[in-house]
Design a protein around this motif. Sequence first.
Motif, PDB file in Angstrom:
ATOM      1  N   GLY A 456       0.807  -1.218   0.000  1.00 14.50           N
ATOM      2  CA  GLY A 456       0.000   0.000   0.000  1.00 14.50           C
ATOM      3  C   GLY A 456       0.836   1.261   0.000  1.00 14.50           C
ATOM      4  N   TYR A 457       2.140   1.128  -0.124  1.00 10.36           N
ATOM      5  CA  TYR A 457       3.030   2.282  -0.222  1.00 10.36           C
ATOM      6  C   TYR A 457       4.338   1.839  -0.854  1.00 10.36           C
ATOM      7  CZ  TYR A 457       5.263   0.346   4.011  1.00 10.36           C
ATOM      8  OH  TYR A 457       5.891  -0.471   4.918  1.00 10.36           O
ATOM      9  N   VAL A 458       5.095   2.810  -1.349  1.00 10.06           N
ATOM     10  CA  VAL A 458       6.429   2.543  -1.877  1.00 10.06           C
ATOM     11  C   VAL A 458       7.408   2.809  -0.742  1.00 10.06           C
ATOM     12  CG1 VAL A 458       8.142   3.116  -3.629  1.00 10.06           C
ATOM     13  CG2 VAL A 458       5.698   3.262  -4.180  1.00 10.06           C
ATOM     14  N   PRO A 459       8.166   1.805  -0.318  1.00 10.60           N
ATOM     15  CA  PRO A 459       9.037   1.992   0.849  1.00 10.60           C
ATOM     16  C   PRO A 459      10.169   2.989   0.606  1.00 10.60           C
ATOM     17  CG  PRO A 459       8.647  -0.343   0.420  1.00 10.60           C
ATOM     18  CD  PRO A 459       8.144   0.409  -0.784  1.00 10.60           C
ATOM     19  N   TYR A 460      10.586   3.569   1.703  1.00 13.06           N
ATOM     20  CA  TYR A 460      11.677   4.543   1.692  1.00 13.06           C
ATOM     21  C   TYR A 460      13.025   3.873   1.467  1.00 13.06           C
ATOM     22  CZ  TYR A 460      14.767   8.261   3.466  1.00 13.06           C
ATOM     23  OH  TYR A 460      15.753   9.199   3.607  1.00 13.06           O
ATOM     24  N   ASP A 461      13.166   2.640   1.897  1.00 13.56           N
ATOM     25  CA  ASP A 461      14.491   2.005   1.959  1.00 13.56           C
ATOM     26  C   ASP A 461      14.695   0.927   0.891  1.00 13.56           C
ATOM     27  OD1 ASP A 461      12.609   0.321   3.070  1.00 13.56           O
ATOM     28  OD2 ASP A 461      13.887  -0.335   4.735  1.00 13.56           O
ATOM     29  N   VAL A 462      14.060   1.089  -0.273  1.00 11.25           N
ATOM     30  CA  VAL A 462      14.251   0.096  -1.341  1.00 11.25           C
ATOM     31  C   VAL A 462      14.854   0.746  -2.588  1.00 11.25           C
ATOM     32  CG1 VAL A 462      12.447  -1.436  -0.502  1.00 11.25           C
ATOM     33  CG2 VAL A 462      11.862   0.375  -2.146  1.00 11.25           C
ATOM     34  N   LYS A 463      15.494   1.869  -2.383  1.00 13.76           N
ATOM     35  CA  LYS A 463      16.227   2.560  -3.441  1.00 13.76           C
ATOM     36  C   LYS A 463      15.322   3.037  -4.584  1.00 13.76           C
ATOM     37  CE  LYS A 463      20.603   0.239  -2.429  1.00 13.76           C
ATOM     38  NZ  LYS A 463      21.736  -0.562  -2.951  1.00 13.76           N
ATOM     39  N   ILE A 464      14.127   3.456  -4.225  1.00 12.51           N
ATOM     40  CA  ILE A 464      13.235   4.136  -5.169  1.00 12.51           C
ATOM     41  C   ILE A 464      13.059   5.551  -4.649  1.00 12.51           C
ATOM     42  CG2 ILE A 464      10.940   4.220  -6.201  1.00 12.51           C
ATOM     43  CD1 ILE A 464      10.814   1.196  -5.943  1.00 12.51           C
ATOM     44  N   ASN A 465      13.613   6.496  -5.353  1.00 13.82           N
ATOM     45  CA  ASN A 465      13.626   7.868  -4.840  1.00 13.82           C
ATOM     46  C   ASN A 465      12.217   8.465  -4.839  1.00 13.82           C
ATOM     47  OD1 ASN A 465      13.431   8.121  -7.659  1.00 13.82           O
ATOM     48  ND2 ASN A 465      14.491  10.084  -7.662  1.00 13.82           N
ATOM     49  N   GLU A 466      12.016   9.470  -4.023  1.00 16.41           N
ATOM     50  CA  GLU A 466      10.789  10.248  -3.943  1.00 16.41           C
ATOM     51  C   GLU A 466       9.577   9.341  -3.696  1.00 16.41           C
ATOM     52  OE1 GLU A 466      10.968  12.632  -7.506  1.00 16.41           O
ATOM     53  OE2 GLU A 466      12.934  13.401  -6.987  1.00 16.41           O
ATOM     54  N   ASN A 467       9.789   8.367  -2.828  1.00 14.18           N
ATOM     55  CA  ASN A 467       8.826   7.288  -2.610  1.00 14.18           C
ATOM     56  C   ASN A 467       7.528   7.749  -1.965  1.00 14.18           C
ATOM     57  OD1 ASN A 467       9.938   7.208   0.353  1.00 14.18           O
ATOM     58  ND2 ASN A 467      11.692   6.864  -1.015  1.00 14.18           N
ATOM     59  N   ALA A 468       7.610   8.680  -1.031  1.00 15.29           N
ATOM     60  CA  ALA A 468       6.387   9.156  -0.385  1.00 15.29           C
ATOM     61  C   ALA A 468       5.528   9.928  -1.377  1.00 15.29           C
ATOM     62  CB  ALA A 468       6.733  10.030   0.821  1.00 15.29           C
ATOM     63  N   ALA A 469       6.166  10.749  -2.199  1.00 11.32           N
ATOM     64  CA  ALA A 469       5.422  11.466  -3.233  1.00 11.32           C
ATOM     65  C   ALA A 469       4.738  10.485  -4.177  1.00 11.32           C
ATOM     66  CB  ALA A 469       6.363  12.387  -4.010  1.00 11.32           C
ATOM     67  N   ARG A 470       5.456   9.445  -4.564  1.00  8.86           N
ATOM     68  CA  ARG A 470       4.868   8.449  -5.460  1.00  8.86           C
ATOM     69  C   ARG A 470       3.644   7.791  -4.800  1.00  8.86           C
ATOM     70  NH1 ARG A 470       8.636   7.539  -9.599  1.00  8.86           N
ATOM     71  NH2 ARG A 470      10.756   8.157  -9.034  1.00  8.86           N
ATOM     72  N   THR A 471       3.778   7.421  -3.550  1.00  9.11           N
ATOM     73  CA  THR A 471       2.676   6.766  -2.855  1.00  9.11           C
ATOM     74  C   THR A 471       1.438   7.645  -2.829  1.00  9.11           C
ATOM     75  OG1 THR A 471       4.197   5.500  -1.462  1.00  9.11           O
ATOM     76  CG2 THR A 471       1.938   5.787  -0.647  1.00  9.11           C
ATOM     77  N   LEU A 472       1.616   8.904  -2.457  1.00  5.19           N
ATOM     78  CA  LEU A 472       0.475   9.814  -2.362  1.00  5.19           C
ATOM     79  C   LEU A 472      -0.178  10.025  -3.721  1.00  5.19           C
ATOM     80  CD1 LEU A 472       2.055  12.364   0.127  1.00  5.19           C
ATOM     81  CD2 LEU A 472       0.235  10.722   0.620  1.00  5.19           C
TER      82      LEU A 472
END
Length: 764
Positions: A456-472
């Motif tokens: 349900g979200y893109v994790p911060y620690d899996v080397k995908i940048n700007e993950n919180a923005a992507r999730t939202l």
Amino acid sequence: MKFRFLITALLGGSLLVSKAQTVGKIEKPIDLVSTLVGTQSTYFMSTGNTYPAIAMPWGMNFWSPQTGKMGDGWMYMYTAEKIRGFKQTHQPSPWMNDYGQFSIMPMVGQKVFDEEKRASYFSHKAEVAKPHYYSVYLADYDVKTEITPSERAAYFRFTFPKTDDAYILLDAFDKGSYVEVLPKEQRIIGYSTKNSGGVPENFKNYFVLEFDRPFSNIGTFADSTLTDGKYIAKAEHVGALVGFQIANPGDQVTVKVASSFISYEQAARNLKELDATNFDERVLKGEDIWNTALKKIEVEGGSIDDMRTFYSCLYRSLLFPRMFYEIDGDGQVVHYSPYNGQVLPGYMFTDTGFWDTFRSLFPFLNLMYPEISLKMQDGLANAYRESGWLPEWASPGLRNVMVGNNSASVVADAWIKGIRSKDIETLYEALLHGANNAGPLTAVGRAGASYYNELGYVPYDVKINENAARTLEYAYDDFAIYQLAKAINKPKSDIDLYKNRSYNYKKLFDKETGLMRGKNKNGEFQSPFNPFKWGDAFTEGNSWHYTWSVFQDIEGLAQSMGGYQAMEIKLDSVFSLPPIFDDSYYGFPIHEIREMQVANMGQYAHGNQPIQHMIYLYNHVGAPWKAQYWVRETMKKMYSPYPDGYCGDEDNGQTSAWYVFSALGFYPVTPATDEYVLGAPLFKKAVLHLSNGKDVTIQAQNNSDKNIYVESLKWNGKNYTKNFIKHSELLKGATLSFDMQANPNKKRGISKGDLPFSLSKDDK
């Protein structure tokens, strides 16, 4: 340069209006448009990052004077002193740069190719910059250059001094180009391949120039070496130089020019857009086309600066996405595919980034220009067929920039607003494909789709940048798919899936700080956390900006924060906090940071898109008067009709459409719904001429710089207390009568029934 406009303005006749007075109804809004707004920009500080686009609405080819070096995204800077040429451009922004480009330059007494040596001094005092007409005096050559465009062609007119050594240079640019001079036909043909990406291997921009008088001498350049008498050149960087004998001072040379992404033959066909008109007639025709487009919205009762700003923003809202299709010999719509390199039937549009423009530009087109929106939807279906994906940033094909899967919003909002694409089933298929898969580029489909679908979200620690923005953004995009699935009667399983995923924003809400925060794969919030840190988990912003990216469920966000009062305080904090920042993710303050810092509006960063809707959220918590105040403050402080007229990148009409909507008094906070959220109208009167023949009249007769608050509102004569209006009701035609006053009315728009749409409320 405001002093140039302080005293008077000529508006469609002989009426002189002082800046302090309000302006009445005007007949020719194009007279108020300045294409120079936003051109006083640099790499480090954007006041728009625009160029003076000489173009028809959504035209395939734009033209611009070129002050920057070949390949420089800042092709025109207001502070420059010299012009190097007049460039055919398809550039959506300096950050994306250009493709399909070449330039034309008149000279006297010189036979040079080098862009530095051929450049001429110019002055804005001898420059006229309008959408349909541009002219400038090139001081080093005593030559006046004029340009007037059609959608795929343009007229040039050069006024020379008496001389035996007048020349016109065609520069096909580097990276592989070709020119051929055809003296019997008084033509130059060729192609340019220069581009900044997003093109197939067979990409070429074919051009044809047709002159109204014979050449007195001919030469071609190959990699800066001139050969007189040679008619053909093919090399890394080529050009052609044709000469003329000018018998009398003031004699003119007229050039017709067109281009095609398909072939020389199609370029010649596109040149026929100029048939049956001479230069002056084409100017008048272009003026009429622009006035017709601009007069879809007629405003009056604002200051001269407000009126200029409004119509200059409206002009910018009608440029992108541009046509990328042509009309073949049988009168059929065809396009060169920027995705697979084939020539195929149907519409194609390009040069827009949905991360920017889903917010207000596309909703604006859906409201006021639905006919062009329908063609754009058809073009999106073709893009999916030809690439296997919907573009999130196209220029002209898929580009690897920005985040999100906001094509979902662009498609869904069009359908919800009544744009009935025949390809809706194909588009729905494309949305599901993009929503559940990572694409061939990080910015296509959804980066981290497998994590998002599982957690349900893109994790911060899996080397995908700007993950919180992507999730939202993914959560909002899922909401858009949910809305479309309901509207076109898709299976309950689809509807339930995307509705449930619309609530994924909650997974990143940190109750400890009351803000959105990156989350690790193990379910723990990332630490340390600095809400003022730009980038990292967010995109060109910080947590204070992205916390509000819950377009679909502001009610749910408010409850997460502790209720309406708590959210209202949080909204207030955006403006009361100092403009501090942490730029460690980038290593230096990117221009968006500087633009926030210098604006003196706290953490409110209107120069970038993520927070532009935030002001209107006061309506969702029963404090609409605060939205009214901050909307008017933003219009007043962040916009002007001058070369420094924006507070950040204009971004393909998005920042302009924000102003146009806000000046009218409402804004599409949640695209893919039927609602607009109310603000405070800027003008005493505005009339929207809808395409179905109905009018929406917005009146605020006692409006002023001091009377910025809505005391009451009547809809068709009946008292109206809600903080939103419905698109479907506007389409029936309406009169909205605002009573404006200097003090806030804190009793209006505060009941539950007055608050705008939120998914949580819809569920209940």
